[in-house]
Scaffold this motif. Structure first.
Motif, PDB file in Angstrom:
ATOM      1  N   SER A 256       0.860  -1.185   0.000  1.00 35.48           N
ATOM      2  CA  SER A 256       0.000   0.000   0.000  1.00 35.48           C
ATOM      3  C   SER A 256       0.892   1.230   0.000  1.00 35.48           C
ATOM      4  O   SER A 256       2.039   1.184   0.455  1.00 35.48           O
ATOM      5  CB  SER A 256      -0.944   0.033   1.205  1.00 35.48           C
ATOM      6  OG  SER A 256      -0.234   0.262   2.397  1.00 35.48           O
ATOM      7  N   ALA A 257       0.345   2.323  -0.507  1.00 32.01           N
ATOM      8  CA  ALA A 257       1.080   3.576  -0.541  1.00 32.01           C
ATOM      9  C   ALA A 257       1.110   4.219   0.840  1.00 32.01           C
ATOM     10  O   ALA A 257       0.258   3.954   1.694  1.00 32.01           O
ATOM     11  CB  ALA A 257       0.447   4.528  -1.555  1.00 32.01           C
ATOM     12  N   HIS A 259       0.499   6.502   3.878  1.00 31.98           N
ATOM     13  CA  HIS A 259      -0.552   7.411   4.331  1.00 31.98           C
ATOM     14  C   HIS A 259      -0.068   8.139   5.574  1.00 31.98           C
ATOM     15  O   HIS A 259       0.706   7.604   6.366  1.00 31.98           O
ATOM     16  CB  HIS A 259      -1.889   6.693   4.560  1.00 31.98           C
ATOM     17  CG  HIS A 259      -1.904   5.726   5.694  1.00 31.98           C
ATOM     18  ND1 HIS A 259      -1.466   4.427   5.580  1.00 31.98           N
ATOM     19  CD2 HIS A 259      -2.337   5.868   6.978  1.00 31.98           C
ATOM     20  CE1 HIS A 259      -1.624   3.797   6.732  1.00 31.98           C
ATOM     21  NE2 HIS A 259      -2.135   4.649   7.595  1.00 31.98           N
ATOM     22  N   TYR A 292      -4.571   9.837   2.947  1.00 34.01           N
ATOM     23  CA  TYR A 292      -4.154   8.808   1.992  1.00 34.01           C
ATOM     24  C   TYR A 292      -3.641   9.423   0.700  1.00 34.01           C
ATOM     25  O   TYR A 292      -4.009  10.550   0.334  1.00 34.01           O
ATOM     26  CB  TYR A 292      -5.326   7.864   1.691  1.00 34.01           C
ATOM     27  CG  TYR A 292      -5.784   7.113   2.909  1.00 34.01           C
ATOM     28  CD1 TYR A 292      -5.160   5.934   3.291  1.00 34.01           C
ATOM     29  CD2 TYR A 292      -6.816   7.608   3.703  1.00 34.01           C
ATOM     30  CE1 TYR A 292      -5.556   5.245   4.427  1.00 34.01           C
ATOM     31  CE2 TYR A 292      -7.222   6.929   4.850  1.00 34.01           C
ATOM     32  CZ  TYR A 292      -6.577   5.755   5.212  1.00 34.01           C
ATOM     33  OH  TYR A 292      -6.967   5.098   6.342  1.00 34.01           O
ATOM     34  N   TYR A 297      -3.232   7.971  -7.789  1.00 35.55           N
ATOM     35  CA  TYR A 297      -1.923   7.352  -7.548  1.00 35.55           C
ATOM     36  C   TYR A 297      -2.101   5.893  -7.133  1.00 35.55           C
ATOM     37  O   TYR A 297      -1.362   5.015  -7.582  1.00 35.55           O
ATOM     38  CB  TYR A 297      -1.155   8.106  -6.457  1.00 35.55           C
ATOM     39  CG  TYR A 297       0.165   7.449  -6.129  1.00 35.55           C
ATOM     40  CD1 TYR A 297       1.301   7.715  -6.895  1.00 35.55           C
ATOM     41  CD2 TYR A 297       0.267   6.525  -5.089  1.00 35.55           C
ATOM     42  CE1 TYR A 297       2.510   7.091  -6.621  1.00 35.55           C
ATOM     43  CE2 TYR A 297       1.469   5.897  -4.808  1.00 35.55           C
ATOM     44  CZ  TYR A 297       2.593   6.175  -5.572  1.00 35.55           C
ATOM     45  OH  TYR A 297       3.780   5.542  -5.309  1.00 35.55           O
ATOM     46  N   ARG A 298      -3.069   5.636  -6.283  1.00 34.15           N
ATOM     47  CA  ARG A 298      -3.280   4.261  -5.829  1.00 34.15           C
ATOM     48  C   ARG A 298      -3.675   3.338  -6.975  1.00 34.15           C
ATOM     49  O   ARG A 298      -3.226   2.189  -7.050  1.00 34.15           O
ATOM     50  CB  ARG A 298      -4.330   4.234  -4.719  1.00 34.15           C
ATOM     51  CG  ARG A 298      -3.792   4.748  -3.372  1.00 34.15           C
ATOM     52  CD  ARG A 298      -4.852   4.729  -2.306  1.00 34.15           C
ATOM     53  NE  ARG A 298      -5.690   5.927  -2.337  1.00 34.15           N
ATOM     54  CZ  ARG A 298      -6.958   5.967  -1.975  1.00 34.15           C
ATOM     55  NH1 ARG A 298      -7.565   4.865  -1.587  1.00 34.15           N
ATOM     56  NH2 ARG A 298      -7.622   7.103  -2.007  1.00 34.15           N
ATOM     57  N   LYS A 299      -4.484   3.850  -7.907  1.00 32.42           N
ATOM     58  CA  LYS A 299      -4.840   3.050  -9.086  1.00 32.42           C
ATOM     59  C   LYS A 299      -3.618   2.831  -9.973  1.00 32.42           C
ATOM     60  O   LYS A 299      -3.416   1.741 -10.516  1.00 32.42           O
ATOM     61  CB  LYS A 299      -5.953   3.751  -9.864  1.00 32.42           C
ATOM     62  CG  LYS A 299      -7.312   3.696  -9.192  1.00 32.42           C
ATOM     63  CD  LYS A 299      -8.370   4.343 -10.076  1.00 32.42           C
ATOM     64  CE  LYS A 299      -9.764   4.197  -9.472  1.00 32.42           C
ATOM     65  NZ  LYS A 299     -10.811   4.840 -10.316  1.00 32.42           N
TER      66      LYS A 299
END
Length: 369
Positions: A256-257, A259, A292, A297-299
Protein backbone atom coordinates in the motif's frame (compact mmCIF):
# COMPACT_ATOMS: atom_id res chain seq x y z
CA UNK A 1 14.84 -10.55 35.32
CA UNK A 2 17.77 -8.14 35.62
CA UNK A 3 19.48 -5.96 33.06
CA UNK A 4 23.15 -5.21 33.51
CA UNK A 5 23.99 -1.77 34.93
CA UNK A 6 20.42 -0.53 34.70
CA UNK A 7 19.02 2.32 36.74
CA UNK A 8 15.51 2.71 38.07
CA UNK A 9 14.18 6.25 38.02
CA UNK A 10 11.22 7.71 39.83
CA UNK A 11 8.49 9.20 37.69
CA UNK A 12 8.69 12.98 37.58
CA UNK A 13 5.13 14.27 37.45
CA UNK A 14 6.24 17.62 36.05
CA UNK A 15 8.12 15.94 33.19
CA UNK A 16 5.64 13.17 32.45
CA UNK A 17 2.26 14.36 33.70
CA UNK A 18 0.26 11.82 31.73
CA UNK A 19 2.27 8.87 32.99
CA UNK A 20 2.15 10.18 36.54
CA UNK A 21 -1.63 9.89 36.42
CA UNK A 22 -1.46 6.16 35.78
CA UNK A 23 -2.42 4.27 38.92
CA UNK A 24 -0.89 1.12 37.40
CA UNK A 25 2.61 2.55 36.83
CA UNK A 26 5.16 0.35 38.57
CA UNK A 27 8.46 2.02 37.69
CA UNK A 28 10.31 4.01 35.07
CA UNK A 29 13.58 2.40 34.07
CA UNK A 30 16.65 3.35 32.05
CA UNK A 31 19.60 1.18 31.04
CA UNK A 32 22.86 1.80 29.13
CA UNK A 33 21.80 -0.91 26.67
CA UNK A 34 19.08 1.48 25.45
CA UNK A 35 20.73 4.88 25.70
CA UNK A 36 18.19 7.69 25.72
CA UNK A 37 15.19 5.39 26.14
CA UNK A 38 13.02 5.15 29.24
CA UNK A 39 10.77 2.16 29.85
CA UNK A 40 7.64 2.79 31.89
CA UNK A 41 6.50 -0.53 33.35
CA UNK A 42 2.78 -0.78 34.04
CA UNK A 43 0.39 -3.42 35.27
CA UNK A 44 -2.16 -3.73 32.48
CA UNK A 45 -5.84 -3.85 33.39
CA UNK A 46 -6.77 -5.49 30.08
CA UNK A 47 -4.96 -7.18 27.20
CA UNK A 48 -7.55 -7.70 24.43
CA UNK A 49 -8.66 -4.65 22.44
CA UNK A 50 -11.79 -4.74 20.30
CA UNK A 51 -11.43 -2.89 16.98
CA UNK A 52 -14.41 -1.91 14.79
CA UNK A 53 -14.30 -3.29 11.26
CA UNK A 54 -16.16 -3.33 7.99
CA UNK A 55 -16.07 -7.00 6.97
CA UNK A 56 -19.59 -8.41 7.07
CA UNK A 57 -18.24 -11.86 7.86
CA UNK A 58 -16.36 -10.55 10.89
CA UNK A 59 -17.45 -6.98 11.64
CA UNK A 60 -14.77 -6.35 14.26
CA UNK A 61 -11.28 -7.50 15.16
CA UNK A 62 -9.20 -8.08 18.26
CA UNK A 63 -5.66 -6.92 18.94
CA UNK A 64 -3.04 -7.11 21.69
CA UNK A 65 -0.43 -4.38 22.20
CA UNK A 66 2.21 -5.38 24.78
CA UNK A 67 4.06 -2.08 24.22
CA UNK A 68 3.07 1.54 23.57
CA UNK A 69 5.66 3.57 21.74
CA UNK A 70 8.38 1.89 19.70
CA UNK A 71 12.16 2.12 19.50
CA UNK A 72 12.02 1.25 15.78
CA UNK A 73 11.53 5.03 15.35
CA UNK A 74 9.88 4.69 11.94
CA UNK A 75 9.33 8.22 10.67
CA UNK A 76 5.99 7.42 9.05
CA UNK A 77 4.52 5.28 11.87
CA UNK A 78 0.75 5.83 11.98
CA UNK A 79 0.63 5.00 15.71
CA UNK A 80 2.60 8.08 16.76
CA UNK A 81 -0.50 10.10 17.79
CA UNK A 82 -1.49 7.39 20.31
CA UNK A 83 1.21 8.70 22.65
CA UNK A 84 -0.61 11.97 23.07
CA UNK A 85 -3.14 10.43 25.47
CA UNK A 86 -0.31 10.43 28.03
CA UNK A 87 0.60 14.06 27.32
CA UNK A 88 3.63 12.80 25.39
CA UNK A 89 4.43 13.86 21.85
CA UNK A 90 4.32 11.63 18.81
CA UNK A 91 7.89 12.46 17.83
CA UNK A 92 10.88 11.76 20.07
CA UNK A 93 8.67 10.69 23.00
CA UNK A 94 7.11 7.95 20.87
CA UNK A 95 10.60 6.63 20.06
CA UNK A 96 12.08 7.05 23.55
CA UNK A 97 9.29 6.78 26.16
CA UNK A 98 8.13 3.16 25.90
CA UNK A 99 5.22 1.86 27.96
CA UNK A 100 5.57 -1.85 28.79
CA UNK A 101 2.65 -3.98 30.00
CA UNK A 102 4.72 -6.34 32.11
CA UNK A 103 1.78 -8.53 33.17
CA UNK A 104 0.09 -8.70 29.77
CA UNK A 105 0.32 -12.51 29.44
CA UNK A 106 -1.30 -13.11 32.82
CA UNK A 107 -4.13 -10.68 32.09
CA UNK A 108 -4.63 -12.19 28.64
CA UNK A 109 -4.82 -15.71 30.03
CA UNK A 110 -7.62 -14.67 32.38
CA UNK A 111 -9.54 -12.90 29.60
CA UNK A 112 -9.29 -15.92 27.30
CA UNK A 113 -10.80 -18.16 30.00
CA UNK A 114 -13.99 -16.13 30.16
CA UNK A 115 -17.06 -18.06 28.95
CA UNK A 116 -17.95 -15.10 26.75
CA UNK A 117 -14.71 -15.34 24.72
CA UNK A 118 -15.61 -16.61 21.22
CA UNK A 119 -12.10 -17.37 19.95
CA UNK A 120 -12.03 -14.71 17.26
CA UNK A 121 -8.63 -14.26 15.58
CA UNK A 122 -6.31 -11.89 17.46
CA UNK A 123 -3.73 -9.66 15.75
CA UNK A 124 -0.42 -8.53 17.25
CA UNK A 125 1.72 -5.75 15.81
CA UNK A 126 -1.07 -3.58 14.45
CA UNK A 127 -0.16 -0.57 16.62
CA UNK A 128 3.43 -0.92 17.80
CA UNK A 129 5.82 -3.77 17.14
CA UNK A 130 5.70 -6.66 19.65
CA UNK A 131 9.21 -7.66 18.57
CA UNK A 132 10.92 -4.31 19.03
CA UNK A 133 14.36 -4.58 20.65
CA UNK A 134 13.17 -4.46 24.26
CA UNK A 135 11.27 -7.72 23.75
CA UNK A 136 14.63 -9.45 23.94
CA UNK A 137 14.74 -8.45 27.62
CA UNK A 138 11.08 -8.32 28.63
CA UNK A 139 10.13 -11.56 26.85
CA UNK A 140 6.38 -10.88 26.78
CA UNK A 141 5.57 -12.66 23.52
CA UNK A 142 6.16 -16.30 24.55
CA UNK A 143 3.55 -16.02 27.30
CA UNK A 144 1.11 -14.31 24.91
CA UNK A 145 1.60 -16.96 22.21
CA UNK A 146 1.20 -19.77 24.72
CA UNK A 147 -1.98 -18.28 26.21
CA UNK A 148 -3.56 -17.85 22.77
CA UNK A 149 -2.66 -21.35 21.60
CA UNK A 150 -3.72 -22.94 24.89
CA UNK A 151 -7.15 -21.31 24.63
CA UNK A 152 -7.69 -22.32 21.01
CA UNK A 153 -7.49 -18.75 19.73
CA UNK A 154 -6.08 -18.14 16.21
CA UNK A 155 -3.61 -15.27 15.93
CA UNK A 156 -1.43 -13.28 13.55
CA UNK A 157 1.81 -11.36 14.09
CA UNK A 158 2.88 -8.34 12.05
CA UNK A 159 6.45 -7.23 12.73
CA UNK A 160 9.72 -5.72 11.52
CA UNK A 161 11.62 -7.56 14.25
CA UNK A 162 13.98 -10.44 13.55
CA UNK A 163 13.64 -11.39 17.22
CA UNK A 164 10.65 -13.41 16.04
CA UNK A 165 13.17 -16.16 15.21
CA UNK A 166 13.63 -16.75 18.95
CA UNK A 167 10.02 -17.90 19.18
CA UNK A 168 9.84 -20.04 16.02
CA UNK A 169 9.77 -23.37 17.92
CA UNK A 170 6.88 -22.10 20.05
CA UNK A 171 5.07 -20.73 16.99
CA UNK A 172 5.48 -24.02 15.15
CA UNK A 173 3.94 -25.84 18.07
CA UNK A 174 1.14 -23.31 18.38
CA UNK A 175 0.36 -23.76 14.66
CA UNK A 176 -0.36 -27.42 15.32
CA UNK A 177 -3.38 -26.34 17.36
CA UNK A 178 -4.57 -22.98 15.99
CA UNK A 179 -4.08 -21.06 12.74
CA UNK A 180 -0.96 -18.89 13.01
CA UNK A 181 -0.22 -16.23 10.40
CA UNK A 182 2.96 -14.13 10.28
CA UNK A 183 3.77 -11.07 8.20
CA UNK A 184 7.00 -9.10 7.94
CA UNK A 185 7.28 -5.45 6.88
CA UNK A 186 10.04 -4.64 4.41
CA UNK A 187 11.38 -1.60 2.53
CA UNK A 188 13.83 -2.69 -0.15
CA UNK A 189 16.43 0.06 -0.19
CA UNK A 190 19.09 -0.35 2.48
CA UNK A 191 20.15 3.28 2.78
CA UNK A 192 16.58 4.56 2.71
CA UNK A 193 15.41 1.92 5.16
CA UNK A 194 18.05 2.85 7.71
CA UNK A 195 17.16 6.52 7.34
CA UNK A 196 13.40 6.21 7.60
CA UNK A 197 13.38 3.27 10.08
CA UNK A 198 16.58 3.84 12.07
CA UNK A 199 15.83 1.41 14.89
CA UNK A 200 14.93 -1.61 12.77
CA UNK A 201 16.85 -4.63 11.46
CA UNK A 202 17.97 -4.55 7.84
CA UNK A 203 15.71 -5.75 5.05
CA UNK A 204 18.07 -8.66 4.40
CA UNK A 205 17.79 -9.75 8.03
CA UNK A 206 13.99 -9.51 7.90
CA UNK A 207 13.75 -11.58 4.72
CA UNK A 208 16.10 -14.15 6.27
CA UNK A 209 13.58 -14.34 9.12
CA UNK A 210 10.79 -14.90 6.58
CA UNK A 211 12.86 -17.74 5.12
CA UNK A 212 13.40 -19.26 8.57
CA UNK A 213 9.66 -19.08 9.27
CA UNK A 214 8.61 -20.64 5.98
CA UNK A 215 11.30 -23.32 6.27
CA UNK A 216 9.75 -24.15 9.64
CA UNK A 217 6.40 -24.67 7.91
CA UNK A 218 4.72 -21.41 8.96
CA UNK A 219 2.70 -19.11 6.71
CA UNK A 220 4.58 -15.84 6.35
CA UNK A 221 3.61 -12.90 4.17
CA UNK A 222 5.58 -9.77 3.36
CA UNK A 223 4.03 -6.32 3.74
CA UNK A 224 5.76 -4.02 1.27
CA UNK A 225 4.51 -1.03 3.19
CA UNK A 226 4.61 1.76 2.79
CA UNK A 227 5.43 2.25 -0.85
CA UNK A 228 6.93 5.76 -0.88
CA UNK A 229 6.02 7.90 -3.89
CA UNK A 230 9.09 8.90 -5.97
CA UNK A 231 11.33 6.92 -3.59
CA UNK A 232 10.37 3.23 -3.82
CA UNK A 233 7.82 3.02 -6.63
CA UNK A 234 10.00 2.90 -9.77
CA UNK A 235 10.09 -0.28 -11.82
CA UNK A 236 13.70 -1.16 -11.06
CA UNK A 237 13.12 -0.89 -7.33
CA UNK A 238 9.91 -2.92 -7.45
CA UNK A 239 11.47 -5.68 -9.57
CA UNK A 240 14.36 -6.04 -7.10
CA UNK A 241 11.99 -5.97 -4.13
CA UNK A 242 9.65 -8.62 -5.50
CA UNK A 243 12.54 -10.86 -6.52
CA UNK A 244 13.89 -10.70 -2.96
CA UNK A 245 10.46 -11.44 -1.51
CA UNK A 246 10.04 -14.41 -3.82
CA UNK A 247 13.46 -15.74 -2.85
CA UNK A 248 12.52 -15.52 0.84
CA UNK A 249 9.76 -18.08 0.39
CA UNK A 250 7.01 -15.67 1.43
CA UNK A 251 3.54 -17.09 0.88
CA UNK A 252 2.06 -13.77 -0.30
CA UNK A 253 2.76 -10.05 -0.63
CA UNK A 254 0.67 -7.06 0.38
CA UNK A 255 1.44 -3.46 -0.49
CA UNK A 256 0.00 0.00 0.00
CA UNK A 257 1.08 3.58 -0.54
CA UNK A 258 2.22 5.81 2.29
CA UNK A 259 -0.55 7.41 4.33
CA UNK A 260 0.04 10.27 6.72
CA UNK A 261 -2.25 10.99 9.66
CA UNK A 262 -2.25 14.36 11.40
CA UNK A 263 0.58 14.17 13.92
CA UNK A 264 2.53 11.87 11.60
CA UNK A 265 2.51 14.16 8.56
CA UNK A 266 4.50 16.79 10.46
CA UNK A 267 7.13 14.27 11.56
CA UNK A 268 7.40 12.90 8.01
CA UNK A 269 7.66 16.41 6.55
CA UNK A 270 10.57 17.25 8.85
CA UNK A 271 12.40 14.11 7.70
CA UNK A 272 11.63 14.89 4.06
CA UNK A 273 12.94 18.46 4.33
CA UNK A 274 16.15 17.12 5.85
CA UNK A 275 16.72 14.12 3.55
CA UNK A 276 14.85 14.85 0.29
CA UNK A 277 14.08 18.56 0.04
CA UNK A 278 13.47 18.19 -3.70
CA UNK A 279 10.30 16.20 -2.90
CA UNK A 280 8.77 18.51 -0.29
CA UNK A 281 6.48 20.34 -2.71
CA UNK A 282 5.35 17.11 -4.40
CA UNK A 283 4.42 15.49 -1.08
CA UNK A 284 2.76 18.66 0.17
CA UNK A 285 0.54 18.68 -2.90
CA UNK A 286 -0.16 14.94 -2.79
CA UNK A 287 -1.23 14.88 0.87
CA UNK A 288 -2.62 18.41 1.13
CA UNK A 289 -6.23 17.39 1.77
CA UNK A 290 -6.09 13.71 2.71
CA UNK A 291 -4.40 11.19 4.94
CA UNK A 292 -4.15 8.81 1.99
CA UNK A 293 -2.40 9.08 -1.34
CA UNK A 294 -4.79 10.28 -4.06
CA UNK A 295 -7.01 7.65 -5.65
CA UNK A 296 -5.33 8.23 -8.98
CA UNK A 297 -1.92 7.35 -7.55
CA UNK A 298 -3.28 4.26 -5.83
CA UNK A 299 -4.84 3.05 -9.09
CA UNK A 300 -1.58 3.74 -10.89
CA UNK A 301 0.36 1.75 -8.29
CA UNK A 302 -2.06 -1.17 -8.50
CA UNK A 303 -1.75 -1.24 -12.29
CA UNK A 304 2.04 -1.27 -11.96
CA UNK A 305 2.09 -3.98 -9.29
CA UNK A 306 -0.38 -6.38 -10.88
CA UNK A 307 1.86 -7.67 -13.70
CA UNK A 308 4.92 -7.60 -11.46
CA UNK A 309 3.28 -9.91 -8.94
CA UNK A 310 2.37 -12.31 -11.74
CA UNK A 311 5.87 -12.13 -13.22
CA UNK A 312 7.49 -12.99 -9.89
CA UNK A 313 4.93 -15.67 -9.03
CA UNK A 314 3.67 -13.95 -5.90
CA UNK A 315 0.14 -14.13 -4.56
CA UNK A 316 -1.48 -10.81 -3.66
CA UNK A 317 -2.31 -11.20 0.03
CA UNK A 318 -5.40 -9.98 1.83
CA UNK A 319 -5.43 -7.62 4.79
CA UNK A 320 -7.93 -7.81 7.62
CA UNK A 321 -10.19 -4.77 7.21
CA UNK A 322 -10.58 -4.26 10.96
CA UNK A 323 -7.01 -4.65 12.22
CA UNK A 324 -4.93 -3.91 9.11
CA UNK A 325 -2.89 -7.05 9.73
CA UNK A 326 -2.72 -10.05 7.43
CA UNK A 327 -6.11 -11.75 7.19
CA UNK A 328 -6.20 -14.74 9.53
CA UNK A 329 -6.46 -18.08 7.77
CA UNK A 330 -8.89 -19.03 10.52
CA UNK A 331 -11.52 -16.91 8.79
CA UNK A 332 -11.50 -19.42 5.95
CA UNK A 333 -12.08 -22.32 8.34
CA UNK A 334 -15.23 -22.09 10.42
CA UNK A 335 -14.15 -24.79 12.83
CA UNK A 336 -10.80 -23.13 13.47
CA UNK A 337 -12.43 -19.73 13.87
CA UNK A 338 -14.61 -21.17 16.66
CA UNK A 339 -11.50 -22.43 18.40
CA UNK A 340 -12.43 -26.08 18.11
CA UNK A 341 -8.94 -27.30 17.28
CA UNK A 342 -7.75 -29.49 20.13
CA UNK A 343 -4.48 -30.54 21.71
CA UNK A 344 -4.63 -34.27 21.04
CA UNK A 345 -6.17 -37.25 22.75
CA UNK A 346 -4.99 -36.37 26.25
CA UNK A 347 -6.43 -32.84 25.98
CA UNK A 348 -3.23 -31.24 27.29
CA UNK A 349 -1.01 -28.67 25.60
CA UNK A 350 2.45 -29.68 24.49
CA UNK A 351 5.57 -28.95 26.50
CA UNK A 352 6.66 -25.59 25.08
CA UNK A 353 3.20 -24.11 25.41
CA UNK A 354 2.84 -25.43 28.95
CA UNK A 355 6.31 -24.09 29.79
CA UNK A 356 5.44 -20.55 28.69
CA UNK A 357 1.90 -20.34 30.07
CA UNK A 358 1.29 -17.95 32.98
CA UNK A 359 1.83 -20.14 36.00
CA UNK A 360 4.34 -22.29 34.12
CA UNK A 361 8.10 -22.52 34.50
CA UNK A 362 8.75 -19.11 32.94
CA UNK A 363 5.75 -17.22 34.26
CA UNK A 364 7.55 -14.83 36.63
CA UNK A 365 6.64 -11.25 35.82
CA UNK A 366 9.27 -9.77 33.45
CA UNK A 367 10.96 -6.76 34.99
CA UNK A 368 14.11 -4.78 34.34
CA UNK A 369 15.30 -4.75 37.91
Amino acid sequence: MRWSEQATTATDSSALPGLAKLSNLVASVTTPEFAGVTFHEILAKSALNRVPGSDSALPFGWTINPYRGCSHACVYCFARPTHEYLDLDGGDDFDRQIVVKVNVAEVLSRELRRPSWQHHPVALGTNTDPYQRAEGKYRLMPGIIAALADSGTPFSILTKGTLLRRDLPLLVEAAQHVPVDIAMFAIHDDALQQSVEPGTPTTAARLATVRAATDAGLRCSVFMMPVLPWLTDDLDHLHRALAAVRASGATSLLYSALHLKPGVKEWWSAWLEREHPELVTRYRDMYATSTYAPLGYRKWLAARMRPLLAEHGLEHGTADPATGSTRSSALDDAAAARGTLGFGADGRPRSLIAHELPGGARSSQPRLF
